[in-house]
Design a protein around this motif. Structure first.
Motif, short mmCIF file in Angstrom:
data_model
loop_
_atom_site.label_atom_id
_atom_site.label_comp_id
_atom_site.label_asym_id
_atom_site.label_seq_id
_atom_site.Cartn_x
_atom_site.Cartn_y
_atom_site.Cartn_z
N GLU A 137 4.46 11.24 -0.99
CA GLU A 137 4.81 10.50 -2.10
C GLU A 137 3.56 9.54 -2.57
O GLU A 137 3.10 9.41 -3.83
CB GLU A 137 6.01 9.75 -1.88
CG GLU A 137 7.30 10.43 -1.66
CD GLU A 137 8.67 9.65 -1.51
OE1 GLU A 137 8.13 8.37 -1.92
OE2 GLU A 137 9.36 10.00 -0.95
N THR A 138 2.96 8.95 -1.58
CA THR A 138 1.85 8.10 -1.92
C THR A 138 0.55 8.82 -2.36
O THR A 138 0.05 8.60 -3.53
CB THR A 138 1.24 7.33 -0.66
OG1 THR A 138 2.20 6.51 -0.09
CG2 THR A 138 0.30 6.35 -1.03
N VAL A 139 0.41 9.98 -1.88
CA VAL A 139 -0.88 10.96 -2.35
C VAL A 139 -0.48 11.16 -3.84
O VAL A 139 -1.42 11.42 -4.71
CB VAL A 139 -1.03 12.06 -1.55
CG1 VAL A 139 -1.91 13.05 -2.29
CG2 VAL A 139 -1.67 11.50 -0.19
N VAL A 140 0.77 11.75 -4.20
CA VAL A 140 0.98 12.56 -5.29
C VAL A 140 1.20 11.19 -6.54
O VAL A 140 0.74 11.64 -7.63
CB VAL A 140 2.39 13.18 -5.23
CG1 VAL A 140 3.01 13.46 -6.50
CG2 VAL A 140 2.07 14.48 -4.43
N ASP A 141 1.88 10.19 -6.42
CA ASP A 141 2.18 9.09 -7.17
C ASP A 141 1.47 7.83 -7.10
O ASP A 141 1.35 7.04 -8.01
CB ASP A 141 3.66 8.95 -7.31
CG ASP A 141 4.24 8.70 -8.74
OD1 ASP A 141 3.74 9.18 -9.46
OD2 ASP A 141 5.14 7.81 -8.54
N GLY A 142 0.91 7.40 -5.96
CA GLY A 142 0.30 6.19 -5.85
C GLY A 142 -0.91 5.91 -6.35
O GLY A 142 -1.25 4.80 -6.66
N GLY A 143 -1.72 7.11 -6.46
CA GLY A 143 -3.13 6.81 -7.05
C GLY A 143 -2.89 6.13 -8.51
O GLY A 143 -3.96 5.48 -8.93
N ARG A 144 -2.03 6.41 -9.36
CA ARG A 144 -2.22 6.30 -10.88
C ARG A 144 -2.14 4.70 -11.04
O ARG A 144 -2.59 4.33 -12.07
CB ARG A 144 -1.28 7.17 -11.63
CG ARG A 144 0.39 6.80 -11.28
CD ARG A 144 1.11 7.79 -11.97
NE ARG A 144 2.49 7.62 -11.83
CZ ARG A 144 3.41 6.69 -12.32
NH1 ARG A 144 2.88 6.16 -13.66
NH2 ARG A 144 4.75 6.91 -12.01
#
Length: 591
Positions: free
Chosen positions: A580-587
């Motif tokens: 979840e962090t990889v997919v959504d956290g970066g933005r």
């Protein structure tokens, strides 16, 4: 600080069952790496590490190094210990026989190196850097330079360093200003200053061989204009003995959080007309050659994380079985050892499981490097090399981040006494803190994994690991009883998360580069978590096989099963959150 007990049984189990040492002994050039030889070498290395090096660890931390003029003095006992280390042949255990080494596989030698690191991390850094320098010379030095330098460096009579960093150029080596001026005799004069040079000056060896990155006058800008030079402290005479002092010196020592007994030097080159140096390989390919040394060092630093985790675990385990406080939660017995308290047991088992997972990953990677050098078929060697290079950032970052967590847990188990220096628990954490920084930070390892390893073959190497982990999952799910199939289900979920994260990064790399870069470390952590679980699952399968065969040491194998379950229940579930962090956290960190 408690005594160090080399975990030889655990090491040999991983070598034989997970790292493929018996198979290596069937390859050309490695026939001597038999089980009997492995047992004998680890037994002797364990004695040396526990009896000679470990007693110096605390003294080195307290005493540290001192600079007098331009001479560095290491702590009391260091010089004698180093002489004994070299005399026993430990310095060249995996170096080629043609330059005086023992020619043993990395899969065997890495256990010896772990013992040295665990017993005395500051001491171990001199041999670590020397081994990396030897690898660089084997790769790119002329035959004439090899003839002068290699044998002495393999023997440890001369030590080696790597000189990359400058005051204005940390991780960005494109900013290097050190320069090299060609001379009529084919040598060069080196000018510049380097910082953070481990064992840049000391009295342990009769000569110190510096590998220095510098620019030629006509070099192109950026990293494409960096060359690598060999710069000895003393210029060798025709008979090979150290002669005239070269124009280089240590101008200061860093005062550090940890590894106090390892001299971290600021080195000045060329203050009196230029330090004599010799070009290694071709001009402007220095960074490429230095990466040979850097990869060896990164694997070595990952091993340091394993070693520090093991040392912290042993100390916490001993303290928890000695310290008496509180009542047993079930029996009500008063003043029990704190190891009887469930939360302390949880921390001890988690420390042990995480160390064992990272040890398995590190030894497995060493085996891949052995295959890359010794497999008879070129295609198989290339595949093994790609797999090893893929694993190195996982080992370096994963094992060192683990070491910080595990040494911190060790302090926690000690309670208030862990915060007191005299117990020694704090030293392990202080020593561990540098490991996620030097030889490339965790962020640099994550970018290396993503851009140099994952994307260079559009994920083909990653898919090899996905396939092998899937095969392990199938074995677990086909096993009788509930425990191994349940472990397989947890590993399957974690692998699915890693595969989804890999696909997301590849799909969004172009249009969401900042978000992808911000997700690189969580992605690396996810890969480490899954690969650690994979190795622990393989351990569980091997342990079950030994128990089914009626092993005379069932407790050892039951512990391997217990640790695999601890890892599966405490570490593997984190994979879903990391996805979840990889997919959504970066933005959320853009801009």
């Amino acid at each position: 600080m408690t005594d160090y007990r080399p975990p030889i049984a655990e090491m040999r189990f991983i070598q034989d069952e997970l790292a493929g040492l018996p198979e290596l002994a069937r390859l050309p050039g490695l026939e001597d790496a038999t089980p009997d030889l492995a047992d004998a070498i680890l037994e002797e290395a364990g004695k040396f590490s526990a009896e000679v090096l470990a007693p110096l660890n605390r003294r080195g931390d307290v005493e540290g190094c001192r600079l007098e003029g331009d001479r560095v003095h290491t702590p009391t006992g260091w010089k004698d210990a180093y002489a004994a280390f070299c005399a026993a042949g430990w310095n060249g255990i995996t170096s080629p026989t043609h330059c005086g080494g023992q020619g043993l596989p990395d899969t065997l030698g890495i256990a010896v190196k772990e013992m040295v690191c665990a017993a005395n991390l500051s001491f171990s850094l001199a041999p670590l850097l020397t081994a990396g320098a030897v690898e660089a010379l084997l790769t790119c030095a002329s035959d004439a330079l090899k003839a002068v330098y290699l044998d002495k460096m393999v023997a440890g009579t001369w030590t080696g360093t790597m000189n990359l960093t400058e005051p204005q150029a940390g991780s960005d080596l494109a900013l290097i200003r050190s320069r090299a001026e060609p001379q009529p005799d084919g040598s060069y004069r080196i000018f510049g200053q380097k910082i953070f040079i481990t064992y840049g000056e000391h009295e342990l060896a009769e000569n110190i061989i510096h590998l220095v990155l510098a620019r030629l006058p006509d070099a192109p800008p950026g990293v494409k204009g960096i060359s690598l030079f060999l710069v000895p402290k003393y210029l060798p005479r025709p008979d090979g003995s150290p002669g005239e002092r070269n124009d280089l010196r240590c101008v200061s020592l860093e005062h550090k959080l940890g590894i106090h007994a390892s001299p971290t030097c600021v080195m000045a080159y060329g203050d009196q007309g230029g330090a004599v140096g010799y070009l290694l390989g071709e001009a402007n390919r220095g960074l490429e050659y230095m990466f040979v040394m850097m990869n060896a060092a990164r694997l070595g630093v990952g091993l340091q994380g394993v070693a520090l985790g093991e040392r912290a675990y042993q100390q916490a385990h001993a303290y928890a079985h000695e310290r008496r406080q509180g009542r047993d939660a079930v029996s009500g017995e008063a003043l029990v050892c704190i190891a009887r308290h469930p939360d302390v047991r949880r921390m001890l088992l988690l420390m042990q499981a995480r160390v064992e997972a990272c040890r398995a990953l590190t030894y497995y990677t060493a085996n891949l490097l052995d295959q890359a050098h010794h497999l008879p078929e070129p295609g198989a060697r290339r595949t093994a090399l790609y797999m090893a290079e893929f694993m190195i950032p996982l080992v370096k970052a994963g094992s060192t981040e683990m070491a910080i967590d595990v040494t911190s847990l060790g302090i926690q188990i000690h309670g208030g006494m862990g915060f007191i220096e005299e117990t020694g628990a704090a030293q392990h954490w202080r020593d561990a803190r540098i490991t996620t920084i030097y030889e490339g930070t965790t962020g640099i390892q994550a970018n290396d994994l993503l851009f140099r390893k994952l994307l260079r073959d559009t994920g083909a190497t990653a898919k090899i690991f996905f396939k092998e982990i899937s095969q392990t999952i199938a074995q677990l799910k086909a096993s009788p009883g509930p425990e191994l199939p349940r472990l397989g289900q947890r590993l399957e979920k974690a692998l699915g998360a890693w595969m989804q994260a890999t696909e997301w990064l590849g799909t969004h790399l172009r249009e969401q580069l900042p978000a992808v870069l911000a997700s690189a470390v969580p992605y690396l952590t996810l890969a480490v978590t899954v690969c650690g679980g994979w190795q622990m699952a393989r351990s569980a399968l091997a342990a079950t096989r030994h128990l089914d065969q009626g092993s005379p040491n069932p407790d050892f194998y039951r512990t391997r099963l217990q640790l695999a379950q601890i890892y599966a229940t405490h570490q593997l579930p984190q994979a879903i959150g990391l996805l979840e962090t990889v997919v959504d956290g970066g933005r959320f960190v853009e801009g």
